[in-house]
Design a protein around this motif. Structure first.
Motif, PDB file in Angstrom:
ATOM      1  N   UNK A 236       1.552 -13.432  -0.579  1.00 35.96           N
ATOM      2  CA  UNK A 236       2.870 -13.129  -0.003  1.00 35.96           C
ATOM      3  C   UNK A 236       2.818 -11.731   0.606  1.00 35.96           C
ATOM      4  N   UNK A 237       3.446 -11.579   1.777  1.00 36.73           N
ATOM      5  CA  UNK A 237       3.446 -10.305   2.498  1.00 36.73           C
ATOM      6  C   UNK A 237       4.859  -9.749   2.607  1.00 36.73           C
ATOM      7  N   UNK A 238       4.986  -8.438   2.419  1.00 35.66           N
ATOM      8  CA  UNK A 238       6.260  -7.733   2.596  1.00 35.66           C
ATOM      9  C   UNK A 238       6.059  -6.653   3.647  1.00 35.66           C
ATOM     10  N   UNK A 239       6.981  -6.544   4.585  1.00 37.22           N
ATOM     11  CA  UNK A 239       6.835  -5.583   5.678  1.00 37.22           C
ATOM     12  C   UNK A 239       7.776  -4.391   5.567  1.00 37.22           C
ATOM     13  N   UNK A 240       8.789  -4.490   4.670  1.00 38.45           N
ATOM     14  CA  UNK A 240       9.804  -3.426   4.657  1.00 38.45           C
ATOM     15  C   UNK A 240      10.583  -3.457   3.349  1.00 38.45           C
ATOM     16  N   UNK A 241      10.861  -2.265   2.800  1.00 40.60           N
ATOM     17  CA  UNK A 241      11.782  -2.143   1.669  1.00 40.60           C
ATOM     18  C   UNK A 241      12.756  -1.008   1.960  1.00 40.60           C
TER      19      UNK A 241
ATOM     20  N   UNK B 142      -3.348  -9.951  -8.680  1.00 37.80           N
ATOM     21  CA  UNK B 142      -4.809  -9.842  -8.638  1.00 37.80           C
ATOM     22  C   UNK B 142      -5.283  -8.866  -7.565  1.00 37.80           C
ATOM     23  N   UNK B 143      -4.638  -8.877  -6.389  1.00 39.29           N
ATOM     24  CA  UNK B 143      -5.053  -8.034  -5.270  1.00 39.29           C
ATOM     25  C   UNK B 143      -3.840  -7.426  -4.591  1.00 39.29           C
ATOM     26  N   UNK B 144      -4.021  -6.227  -4.038  1.00 35.57           N
ATOM     27  CA  UNK B 144      -3.021  -5.645  -3.139  1.00 35.57           C
ATOM     28  C   UNK B 144      -3.751  -5.064  -1.933  1.00 35.57           C
ATOM     29  N   UNK B 145      -3.311  -5.439  -0.753  1.00 35.93           N
ATOM     30  CA  UNK B 145      -3.823  -4.875   0.491  1.00 35.93           C
ATOM     31  C   UNK B 145      -2.634  -4.282   1.239  1.00 35.93           C
ATOM     32  N   UNK B 146      -2.726  -3.014   1.626  1.00 36.91           N
ATOM     33  CA  UNK B 146      -1.614  -2.387   2.344  1.00 36.91           C
ATOM     34  C   UNK B 146      -2.178  -1.457   3.405  1.00 36.91           C
ATOM     35  N   UNK B 147      -1.330  -0.863   4.229  1.00 33.69           N
ATOM     36  CA  UNK B 147      -1.841  -0.021   5.321  1.00 33.69           C
ATOM     37  C   UNK B 147      -2.603   1.217   4.855  1.00 33.69           C
ATOM     38  N   UNK B 148      -2.478   1.575   3.581  1.00 32.97           N
ATOM     39  CA  UNK B 148      -3.103   2.791   3.081  1.00 32.97           C
ATOM     40  C   UNK B 148      -4.300   2.535   2.159  1.00 32.97           C
TER      41      UNK B 148
ATOM     42  N   UNK C 279       2.351  -5.141   3.417  1.00 30.37           N
ATOM     43  CA  UNK C 279       1.761  -5.120   2.084  1.00 30.37           C
ATOM     44  C   UNK C 279       1.550  -6.554   1.630  1.00 30.37           C
ATOM     45  N   UNK C 280       0.323  -6.869   1.256  1.00 33.88           N
ATOM     46  CA  UNK C 280      -0.020  -8.217   0.782  1.00 33.88           C
ATOM     47  C   UNK C 280      -0.356  -8.171  -0.698  1.00 33.88           C
TER      48      UNK C 280
END
Length: 708
Positions: free
Chosen positions: A573-578, A662-668, A697-698
């Motif tokens: 699941x991907x989130x683009x904004x909070x 299990x995993x997090x991939x984000x712009x940083x 953010x994935x």
């Protein structure tokens, strides 16, 4: 033994007979007489001509049942003795050259049946012939012995990189019984590196779990409990059990038919002598050696295939392969797509091999040997889970006479969909190989991807605060609203304030482009949103609630033809904004000047390293680039951290602390495994995966049933 039917027979030790049933189970007959052990009341030789024999035991034919043995005896009498008088039959049937007494044999049969010796076999009525056969059985001897199932077993020998057995290593054996019950055995390898013996009632798969060392380290004895606590494990081997013949032979009863049995072999005599001298040791079980092939990296062993032992199905059959081609679709390998190969009966499927768990596809190909005559199909994605399995796909038959059946499956982009193209068709035969064609559409992905319900969401969150439970039930209960180009849902946080979840129309673009039924946001709300595992929404909502966010925007959830299989099986699941404390925090970034400088250096370095020969100036330039590389990378990493907001970093850290993530991939940062205690790596926006996650953010959640 119930309804089981013998289909094969062969010699066992101590004059026993091994019988194989249609479902693969095996039984051993020992003791009693040869006629009983072989289901051969006439003790017909192995070369008998009735066609009913399923094998042999000793020098004699073996049959599936006593009835078949009588039928073979009748065939022999009618076809080879029809014109012979009853008092002369046994000169041929049981000649003196085979240490028989034909005259005594004939007299005994005559006394039992009362039949006139001057008559011929051909003159007997059915009832008289049946009496004659029974008399032969009595003379040959029919005494029952012992029939017992042959257990299946597997034992492992664990060796280290140096090839020496590893004693004192904690392990876990896991397998399923024929009734579907999961068994787990924990233990510690013996001084010679062996596990205990896993004994099963049927052929099944046994997994060997070993402690996973720290990255770069070797296996070593650990005191941690393998199955619990914080100790991490690897599946070091996944092996099919084999019949434990030696165990069954050791318990076999000696035969009571010296006339028709072979003399004991030397090892049988030795075993008997040992039994008199001392308690015998447990016979050796089928053994598989597992040797560590290299150091362990973040995701497990260096080459997992080298740490796996795979048995080959022994029975005759056809190799069935399903080969996926994604060039006309997502153009991505379907790496680690979960699957189960099912044996089909009507519309119902069951695992081809008992106890078979969910497997993960490698290199876009699935291949399995299938016994002749069986029809098999695939359960894919989360439809491979035992509680679902509603959509068997790409069904074919293992035709006798073929060596290979191949189904070539093309993934097809676009909204053109024809369900008939999902069926293997247009077979092309070349020698003993038959190749079918089939298609994988966006709608196909939708069909085999489970649609989660509000009840399932509640079950996944039963230990969470009621507000989180209620929010998940709203998502999976279809409570969101469609307004303009977005879907929105207002949920209540534990502090009783509201948070709005938004799915912009762009979140469903890949679905609309590849599934003709997804024509609007209402269809996306009903069919796409609930195909994401509840654990993914739960992880994001939990972190957002703790941060007291007021808004959360979903960039992408389930989709059929974009990226890895993680999104397609619902664990991504991907989130683009909070929105936190009035601040709109967009989860995206552009390259900094330090990023650009580092990337330019790598580009130049790779260009020079790719040349076969270098000039002196180029050699000097390459030397300078290598010397500058570390400083440039560190400068780019510092710039990445400085562009990150505290609230965003807090949000991501809360996700990583969640054991379901299990995993997090984000712009940083890119964290391939949140549980391996290794720091996340900076996202320099260089590789394809890094660039893909420069705008959102994935997270990937764990689904141990699927192998994730």
């Amino acid at each position: 033994m119930g309804e089981k039917k013998f289909i094969q027979a062969r010699d066992g030790e101590k004059n026993s007979v091994i019988y194989v049933c249609a479902d693969g189970t095996e039984f051993l007959r020992s003791g009693g007489t040869r006629a009983w052990r072989n289901n051969n009341p006439g003790n017909l030789i192995a070369a008998e001509k009735s066609g009913l024999s399923i094998g042999r035991g000793g020098s004699f034919a073996a049959f599936a049942s006593q009835e078949d043995g009588f039928a073979a005896l009748e065939y022999s009498l009618k076809n080879f003795y029809s014109d012979i008088k009853l008092d002369k039959v046994f000169k041929k049937y049981a000649p003196a050259t085979d240490h028989n007494d034909p005259e005594q044999y004939a007299a005994t049969v005559r006394k039992m049946t009362g039949l006139d010796a001057a008559r011929t076999i051909g003159s007997l009525t059915k009832e008289e012939l049946d009496e004659f056969k029974l008399a032969i059985m009595r003379v040959e001897g029919w005494k029952e012995g012992k029939t017992e199932p042959i257990p299946h077993a597997k034992q492992f020998l664990v060796k280290g990189i140096d090839g020496k057995p590893m004693g004192g290593l904690r392990y876990l054996l896991s397998y399923f019984t024929g009734d579907g019950e999961q068994k787990k055995i924990e233990g510690e390898t013996s001084a010679d590196g062996k596990t205990v013996i896993a004994v099963t009632d049927t052929r099944t798969t046994v997994q060997l779990h070993l402690p996973r060392p720290d990255p770069g380290q070797s296996l070593k004895p650990l005191q941690k409990k393998v199955g619990g606590g914080k100790g991490k494990t690897i599946v070091a081997a996944e092996v099919t059990t084999k019949p434990w013949y030696s165990q069954t032979f050791s318990q076999a009863v000696a035969g009571e038919d010296s006339k028709h049995d072979e003399s004991p072999r030397q090892n049988d005599l030795d075993a008997g002598h040992q039994e008199l001298q001392e308690a015998p040791l447990s016979p050796p079980a089928p053994l598989s050696t597992v040797k560590q092939a290299g150091a362990v990296q973040l995701s497990g062993t260096k080459k997992k295939s080298e740490n796996h032992v795979q048995d080959v199905i022994k029975e005759a059959g056809v190799y069935v392969a399903w080969e996926f081609d994604t060039k006309r679709g997502s153009e991505k390998k379907l790496e680690k797509l979960p699957y189960v190969i099912a044996e089909m009966s009507g519309d119902q499927g069951k695992p081809l091999m008992k106890g078979q768990g969910i497997l993960l596809m490698r290199n876009n190909k699935i291949r399995q040997k299938v016994p002749f005559g069986k029809e098999v199909a695939l359960y894919l994605g989360n439809d491979a889970k035992v509680q679902y399995r509603t959509t068997p796909l790409y069904r074919v038959r293992a035709e006798e006479g073929l060596s290979d059946v191949v189904v070539k499956i093309s993934e097809i982009k676009g909204t053109a969909y024809d369900p008939s193209d999902e069926l293997p068709s247009d077979p092309v035969s070349t020698g003993t190989k038959k190749v079918y064609s089939a298609s994988l559409f966006g709608t196909t992905w939708l069909k085999f991807s489970h649609k989660f319900t509000a009840d399932e969401a509640l079950e996944q969150s039963r230990f969470e605060p009621p507000e989180l439970q209620a929010a998940l039930q709203q998502i999976f209960g279809g409570n969101a609203s469609v307004s303009g180009n977005a879907i929105t849902l207002s949920v209540v946080k534990p502090n009783k304030k509201n948070m709005v979840i938004t799915w912009q129309a762009a979140a469903f673009q890949n679905c609309r482009q590849n599934i003709p039924s997804i024509t609007n946001l209402a269809a996306a709300k009903a069919e796409i949103i609930p195909r994401v595992h509840p654990q993914t929404y739960k992880a994001f909502l939990k972190a957002a609630f703790e941060l007291d966010a007021t808004a959360l925007e979903i960039a992408s959830g389930w989709r059929p033809m974009l990226g890895s299989v993680l999104h397609r099986v619902g664990v991504g699941l991907d989130v683009s904004r909070i929105l936190v404390e009035g601040r709109d925090l967009k989860l995206s970034r552009s390259r900094t000047s330090a990023d650009t400088a580092y990337i330019n250096l790598l580009t130049q370095k790779n260009r020079l390293e790719g040349k076969k020969t270098l000039t002196e100036d180029e050699k000097q330039e390459l030397k300078q680039l290598v010397a500058q590389e570390t400083n440039k990378r560190e400068a780019a990493t510092i710039a990445i951290r400085n562009s990150d907001s505290t609230s965003i970093r807090t949000f991501i850290h809360k996700l990583r602390e969640n054991s379901d993530v299990k995993q997090t991939f984000d712009p940083w940062e890119m964290d391939l495994n949140t549980r391996d205690n290794s720091p996340a790596q900076p996202n320099h926006l260089i590789t394809g995966n890094e660039k893909l996650h420069g705008t959102h953010l994935h997270i990937t959640v764990r689904d141990t049933e699927l192998g994730y």
